[in-house]
Scaffold this motif. Sequence first.
Motif, PDB file in Angstrom:
ATOM      1  N   SER A 174       6.545  -6.138 -11.494  1.00 58.29           N
ATOM      2  CA  SER A 174       5.780  -5.430 -12.094  1.00 58.29           C
ATOM      3  C   SER A 174       4.658  -5.077 -10.970  1.00 58.29           C
ATOM      4  N   GLY A 175       4.455  -5.279  -9.879  1.00 55.85           N
ATOM      5  CA  GLY A 175       3.339  -5.776  -9.202  1.00 55.85           C
ATOM      6  C   GLY A 175       3.528  -4.643  -7.919  1.00 55.85           C
ATOM      7  N   TYR A 176       5.234  -4.755  -7.990  1.00 61.60           N
ATOM      8  CA  TYR A 176       5.865  -4.046  -6.811  1.00 61.60           C
ATOM      9  C   TYR A 176       5.609  -2.583  -7.109  1.00 61.60           C
ATOM     10  N   LYS A 177       5.034  -2.101  -8.242  1.00 55.68           N
ATOM     11  CA  LYS A 177       5.367  -0.786  -8.906  1.00 55.68           C
ATOM     12  C   LYS A 177       3.921  -0.895  -8.216  1.00 55.68           C
ATOM     13  N   LEU A 178       2.085  -1.547  -8.329  1.00 51.78           N
ATOM     14  CA  LEU A 178       1.171  -1.001  -8.339  1.00 51.78           C
ATOM     15  C   LEU A 178       1.521  -1.290  -6.979  1.00 51.78           C
ATOM     16  N   PHE A 182       0.062   2.895  -3.679  1.00 49.10           N
ATOM     17  CA  PHE A 182      -0.964   2.912  -2.961  1.00 49.10           C
ATOM     18  C   PHE A 182      -0.169   2.915  -1.336  1.00 49.10           C
ATOM     19  N   GLY A 183       1.255   3.097  -1.400  1.00 50.13           N
ATOM     20  CA  GLY A 183       1.953   3.519   0.104  1.00 50.13           C
ATOM     21  C   GLY A 183       2.747   1.980   0.643  1.00 50.13           C
ATOM     22  N   HIS A 184       2.641   1.367   0.182  1.00 51.22           N
ATOM     23  CA  HIS A 184       3.305  -0.337   0.674  1.00 51.22           C
ATOM     24  C   HIS A 184       4.240   0.175   0.656  1.00 51.22           C
ATOM     25  N   LYS A 185       4.920  -0.046   1.061  1.00 52.90           N
ATOM     26  CA  LYS A 185       6.774  -0.343   1.269  1.00 52.90           C
ATOM     27  C   LYS A 185       7.386  -1.607   0.498  1.00 52.90           C
ATOM     28  N   LEU A 186       8.421  -1.790   0.332  1.00 57.31           N
ATOM     29  CA  LEU A 186       8.980  -3.110  -0.556  1.00 57.31           C
ATOM     30  C   LEU A 186      10.270  -3.207   0.329  1.00 57.31           C
ATOM     31  N   VAL A 187      10.078  -4.377   0.803  1.00 57.58           N
ATOM     32  CA  VAL A 187      11.760  -5.205   1.153  1.00 57.58           C
ATOM     33  C   VAL A 187      11.548  -5.773  -0.033  1.00 57.58           C
ATOM     34  N   GLU A 188      13.714  -5.860  -0.258  1.00 55.89           N
ATOM     35  CA  GLU A 188      14.364  -4.979  -1.929  1.00 55.89           C
ATOM     36  C   GLU A 188      14.112  -6.874  -2.119  1.00 55.89           C
ATOM     37  N   PRO A 189      13.690  -7.079  -2.758  1.00 56.18           N
ATOM     38  CA  PRO A 189      13.556  -9.070  -3.324  1.00 56.18           C
ATOM     39  C   PRO A 189      14.939  -8.661  -3.724  1.00 56.18           C
ATOM     40  N   GLU A 381       3.774 -14.133  -4.124  1.00 52.48           N
ATOM     41  CA  GLU A 381       5.153 -14.362  -4.350  1.00 52.48           C
ATOM     42  C   GLU A 381       4.545 -12.464  -4.408  1.00 52.48           C
ATOM     43  N   ILE A 382       4.561 -11.922  -4.207  1.00 55.59           N
ATOM     44  CA  ILE A 382       4.555 -10.469  -4.340  1.00 55.59           C
ATOM     45  C   ILE A 382       4.535 -10.261  -2.392  1.00 55.59           C
ATOM     46  N   LEU A 383       4.717 -10.824  -2.124  1.00 58.43           N
ATOM     47  CA  LEU A 383       4.622 -10.706   0.136  1.00 58.43           C
ATOM     48  C   LEU A 383       5.733 -11.237   0.022  1.00 58.43           C
TER      49      LEU A 383
END
Length: 410
Positions: A174-178, A182-189, A381-383
């Motif tokens: 759920s933290g990924y959406k937050l 704010f414009g942060h990119k996600l490296v597919e987990p 671990e969110i990073l």
Amino acid sequence: MSRKKVAVIGGGASGLIAAISAARNGAQVYILERMNRVGKKILATGNGRCNLTNVNIDIKRYHGKNPKFFYGAYSQFDVNKTIEFFEDLGIMCRVEEEGKVYPYSNQSSSVLDVLRYEIERLNVMEICDAEVAQIKFRKGEFKLITKDGRNFKAESVILSAGGKASPNLGSNGSGYKLAKDFGHKLVEPYPALVQLRLNAPFLKALKGVKFEGEASVEAGGKMLQSEKGEILFTDYGISGPPILQLSRIAVENLNKDKKPFICVDMFPQFDFDEMEKIIEKRIVSSPYKTIEFSFVGLLNKRIIPVVLKESGISNINVKAQEIQLSQIKSISKTLKSMKMEIIGTQSWTEAQVTAGGIDVSDINPKTLESKLTPNLYFAGEILDIDGDCGGFNLQWAWSSGYISGLYAAK
């Protein structure tokens, strides 16, 4: 002078130490935790003993698009400072095999107990059953809105909501959406430190068979990584500490459609020639035994028929004296390199850690503050940083948590 308000989202390892660090540096801190209590994942670490850290910290034990990002926080709060921090709280530490650090109490609960005691001493508020669904930022202030409609305000926010591994213990992604809001990119987990699923016809027959051996991952004809230790066959595939260590590179290659294989060596202490001589000696000394029975005492009885069939011997009741040299070589090859196709992993619930996560390129490595939104910090671990098994992931949690809390309070 009013104290700075800091909200910590997620009460896991990184969130708890972030809260302590921020409070010690003068902030008014509260933790918002989606579960009914904080620190559930800590209780499960190290098989309930809590592998706090590892004295053999090395960048090679960390992974992600930019593993060197780890150094930003670690250089300020390293393994020695971590051990000192916990010993000040009452945890007496000892170093065990391969540099693993455990509390003398051998209880994860004691680690959580001292963290919660310090949080209470510092007047940090624990607010549980509070999953943050949205964060708004306006005029230097954050407004946090939970799923059930409660509102909280803060001047700094630390996102330490974890990844997707072990959702039953708190982290559900759920933290990924937050962060993305704010414009942060996600490296597919994807799951890491997890059991592997295999494509092999004999898995049900071998369920529960374990042995000390060596496993390696191969893809494209190349051996990518190998690990030694206790290996366990399951009805879906394979498990054990060496397999968990290999799982990240296995999934990485699966995701690239490179068709990885696990290769198991049941006798890493012998080379191929030595293995052949051992088998030949057993056959020559007891030519009257069946080929199956001639391996009793060398192999687990349940694995013998599998090894023989994988070696091309369909009649396992044939007398040992009838076995040809070419068949001995084939058996030796199977024992030294049983190859099975990797088709996936167990679920997120079984995974110990998340590979991937929020891209670190938009985060200051020294302070862990967002480069996109001031006073928004990240920890744990969110990073997109994950470590090997053996205390490396908890060290990242402690380092990143402590440093994010320090700068969030400033």
